[in-house]
Design an enzyme around this catalytic site. Structure first.
Site, PDB file in Angstrom:
ATOM      1  CE1 TYR A   1      61.485  23.302 -27.704  1.00  0.00           C
ATOM      2  CE2 TYR A   1      60.842  23.649 -25.443  1.00  0.00           C
ATOM      3  CZ  TYR A   1      60.483  23.327 -26.851  1.00  0.00           C
ATOM      4  OH  TYR A   1      59.039  23.178 -27.222  1.00  0.00           O
TER       5      TYR A   1
HETATM    6  N1  LIG Z   1      54.386  18.247 -26.588  1.00  0.00           N
HETATM    7  C1  LIG Z   1      54.187  19.264 -25.989  1.00  0.00           C
HETATM    8  O1  LIG Z   1      54.152  19.170 -24.471  1.00  0.00           O
HETATM    9  C2  LIG Z   1      54.923  20.742 -26.217  1.00  0.00           C
HETATM   10  C3  LIG Z   1      54.711  21.812 -25.376  1.00  0.00           C
HETATM   11  C4  LIG Z   1      55.156  23.152 -25.693  1.00  0.00           C
HETATM   12  C5  LIG Z   1      55.349  23.447 -27.129  1.00  0.00           C
HETATM   13  N2  LIG Z   1      55.616  22.315 -27.970  1.00  0.00           N
HETATM   14  C6  LIG Z   1      55.811  22.457 -29.393  1.00  0.00           C
HETATM   15  O2  LIG Z   1      54.640  21.965 -30.247  1.00  0.00           O
HETATM   16  C7  LIG Z   1      55.374  21.441 -31.511  1.00  0.00           C
HETATM   17  C8  LIG Z   1      55.015  20.215 -31.902  1.00  0.00           C
HETATM   18  O3  LIG Z   1      55.472  19.329 -30.388  1.00  0.00           O
HETATM   19  P1  LIG Z   1      55.357  17.548 -30.336  1.00  0.00           P
HETATM   20  O4  LIG Z   1      55.550  17.315 -29.069  1.00  0.00           O
HETATM   21  O5  LIG Z   1      54.230  17.274 -31.589  1.00  0.00           O
HETATM   22  O6  LIG Z   1      56.608  17.549 -31.023  1.00  0.00           O
HETATM   23  P2  LIG Z   1      57.220  16.148 -32.331  1.00  0.00           P
HETATM   24  O7  LIG Z   1      58.715  16.135 -31.967  1.00  0.00           O
HETATM   25  O8  LIG Z   1      56.417  14.997 -31.964  1.00  0.00           O
HETATM   26  O9  LIG Z   1      56.681  16.703 -33.564  1.00  0.00           O
HETATM   27  C9  LIG Z   1      57.757  17.405 -34.377  1.00  0.00           C
HETATM   28  C10 LIG Z   1      57.666  17.280 -35.876  1.00  0.00           C
HETATM   29  O10 LIG Z   1      58.510  18.223 -36.551  1.00  0.00           O
HETATM   30  C11 LIG Z   1      59.647  17.472 -37.331  1.00  0.00           C
HETATM   31  N3  LIG Z   1      60.436  18.385 -37.901  1.00  0.00           N
HETATM   32  C12 LIG Z   1      61.367  18.549 -37.084  1.00  0.00           C
HETATM   33  N4  LIG Z   1      62.248  19.402 -37.985  1.00  0.00           N
HETATM   34  C13 LIG Z   1      61.664  19.478 -38.846  1.00  0.00           C
HETATM   35  C14 LIG Z   1      62.136  20.159 -40.174  1.00  0.00           C
HETATM   36  N5  LIG Z   1      63.227  20.753 -40.327  1.00  0.00           N
HETATM   37  N6  LIG Z   1      61.759  20.398 -41.430  1.00  0.00           N
HETATM   38  C15 LIG Z   1      60.050  19.487 -41.119  1.00  0.00           C
HETATM   39  N7  LIG Z   1      59.667  18.959 -40.125  1.00  0.00           N
HETATM   40  C16 LIG Z   1      60.417  18.838 -39.111  1.00  0.00           C
HETATM   41  C17 LIG Z   1      59.802  16.161 -36.684  1.00  0.00           C
HETATM   42  O11 LIG Z   1      59.877  15.364 -37.671  1.00  0.00           O
HETATM   43  C18 LIG Z   1      58.587  15.896 -35.956  1.00  0.00           C
HETATM   44  O12 LIG Z   1      57.445  14.913 -36.696  1.00  0.00           O
HETATM   45  C19 LIG Z   1      56.867  21.733 -31.311  1.00  0.00           C
HETATM   46  O13 LIG Z   1      57.172  23.046 -31.914  1.00  0.00           O
HETATM   47  C20 LIG Z   1      57.010  21.885 -29.936  1.00  0.00           C
HETATM   48  O14 LIG Z   1      58.222  22.687 -29.482  1.00  0.00           O
HETATM   49  C21 LIG Z   1      55.185  20.887 -27.464  1.00  0.00           C
END
Ligand SMILES: NC(=O)c1ccc[n+]([C@@H]2O[C@H](COP(=O)([O-])OP(=O)(O)OC[C@H]3O[C@@H](n4cnc5c(N)ncnc54)[C@H](O)[C@@H]3O)[C@@H](O)[C@H]2O)c1
Length: 323
Positions: A151
């Site tokens: 990741y």
């Molecule tokens: N939540 C955290 O603590 C955290 C920390 C660091 C980074 N991030 C980053 O922030 C972003 C959001 O994280 P989150 O926790 O809301 O994740 P999440 O999984 O809740 O949301 C991600 C969304 O992306 C959509 N998705 C995945 N592949 C896709 C594609 N090919 N086309 C269109 N949509 C697609 C999924 O359906 C999902 O709804 C991500 O990039 C994650 O890596 C999150």
């Protein structure tokens, strides 16, 4: 301002979309809920997001579909992807490559294809995991990157792509989020698992010995930083830490959680997760300087907020069963 939010059916994306809708912006919400590891939850969130004023929701798989309509915006906030260190080992690796790296490459290419004066600003979600474990001081954005899981490697690739696009004239910004929590937190994340276990009266499942520390950051603070990055003039390709500046150990966070819930939970230790940093610690000087942003929500208030959401969800689900 016409804003596109990718990942709008997800934890952070749904909150960002809600805030933009509340502020009267026109939002194109983009997601492929079936790509979520929890597609039923993503579908429910998607339906809620689509019903918000000013929001048009269009199902789009960023790794496959035509992205020209997604690039036609003033700002693209790119939050879609496959998060999570644990799931990226084994089978999740291909999903991280597809939905993080390939999806971002295609999105950036679509934005770059627009005529220069119509190119959107692109805010891209990165992660504290690109640093590996912090040394005995907070991580600064210029620190060397040391990704320790598939990741984290995928997020380093995402960052490289966004910086390359900036050199080619696209105004990209990278937000390195640190352990986000609060209402709608993903079910695989620690506080979600802890709160559900505590409300069921089960032991709390903790990976390892609970001594790992995190800059736990409430989603309200994350939304504020993301919206600020969407409007501020920033150096193209810049990376910004979006994290609480005071790390807390998992054990101490459980202590706060127990106090807020008024329970004395048992702990069930599970095998530690490979690639999980011992410490994440955000230096937020750059975000303060460039965005005027600093995390404000303290852990006790933030956890109370998340617990209220879990309770409301349970009432809603119980109501649905009775009806
Ligand atoms: N939540 C955290 O603590 C955290 C920390 C660091 C980074 N991030 C980053 O922030 C972003 C959001 O994280 P989150 O926790 O809301 O994740 P999440 O999984 O809740 O949301 C991600 C969304 O992306 C959509 N998705 C995945 N592949 C896709 C594609 N090919 N086309 C269109 N949509 C697609 C999924 O359906 C999902 O709804 C991500 O990039 C994650 O890596 C999150």
């Amino acid at each position: 301002m016409r804003v596109v939010v990718t990942g709008a059916a997800g934890f952070i994306g749904s909150q960002v979309t809600g805030a933009l809708s509340g502020a009267g912006h026109e939002v194109l919400a983009v997601d492929a809920p079936r790509r979520s590891p929890t597609p039923v939850l993503a579908r429910r969130t998607w339906d809620e997001v689509a019903a918000r004023p000013g929001v048009t929701a269009v199902e789009t798989d960023l790794a496959v579909d035509d992205l020209d309509p997604v690039a036609a915006a003033d700002v693209v906030i790119h939050l879609a992807g496959r998060p999570g260190v644990r799931s990226s080992w084994g089978g999740g690796r291909a999903a991280a490559e597809r939905d993080n790296v390939l999806a971002t490459a295609r999105l950036l290419a679509a934005c770059a294809r627009r005529p220069a004066r119509l190119r959107p600003r692109v805010v891209v979600a990165s992660s504290s995991s690109v640093y590996g474990s912090a040394p005995h001081r907070p991580n600064r954005e210029d620190d060397p990157l040391d990704p320790a899981s598939p990741y984290a490697v995928s997020k380093v690739e995402v960052e490289r792509l966004a910086r390359a696009a900036a050199r080619d004239g696209l105004r990209t910004v990278l937000l390195r989020y640190f352990s986000v929590y609060g209402p709608r937190q993903r079910p695989d994340m620690a506080f979600h698992r802890f709160v559900e276990a505590a409300l069921d009266g089960r032991p709390l499942p903790v990976f390892g010995d609970g001594r790992k520390s995190r800059s736990f950051t409430h989603v309200r603070d994350v939304v504020a930083a993301t919206l600020a990055a969407a409007v501020e003039e920033l150096p193209p390709g810049v990376a910004l830490n979006v994290g609480h500046s005071e790390p807390v150990t998992v054990r101490a966070a459980i202590g706060v959680l127990a106090e807020v819930l008024g329970v004395r939970p048992e702990i069930r230790r599970e095998a530690p997760v490979a690639g999980d940093a011992a410490l994440t610690w955000a230096d937020t000087g750059r975000a303060r300087e460039l965005l005027g942003w600093t995390a404000r929500v303290d852990l006790a208030a933030g956890l109370a907020d998340q617990i209220a959401w879990h309770r409301a969800l349970r009432r809603q689900e119980a109501g649905a069963v009775v009806a």
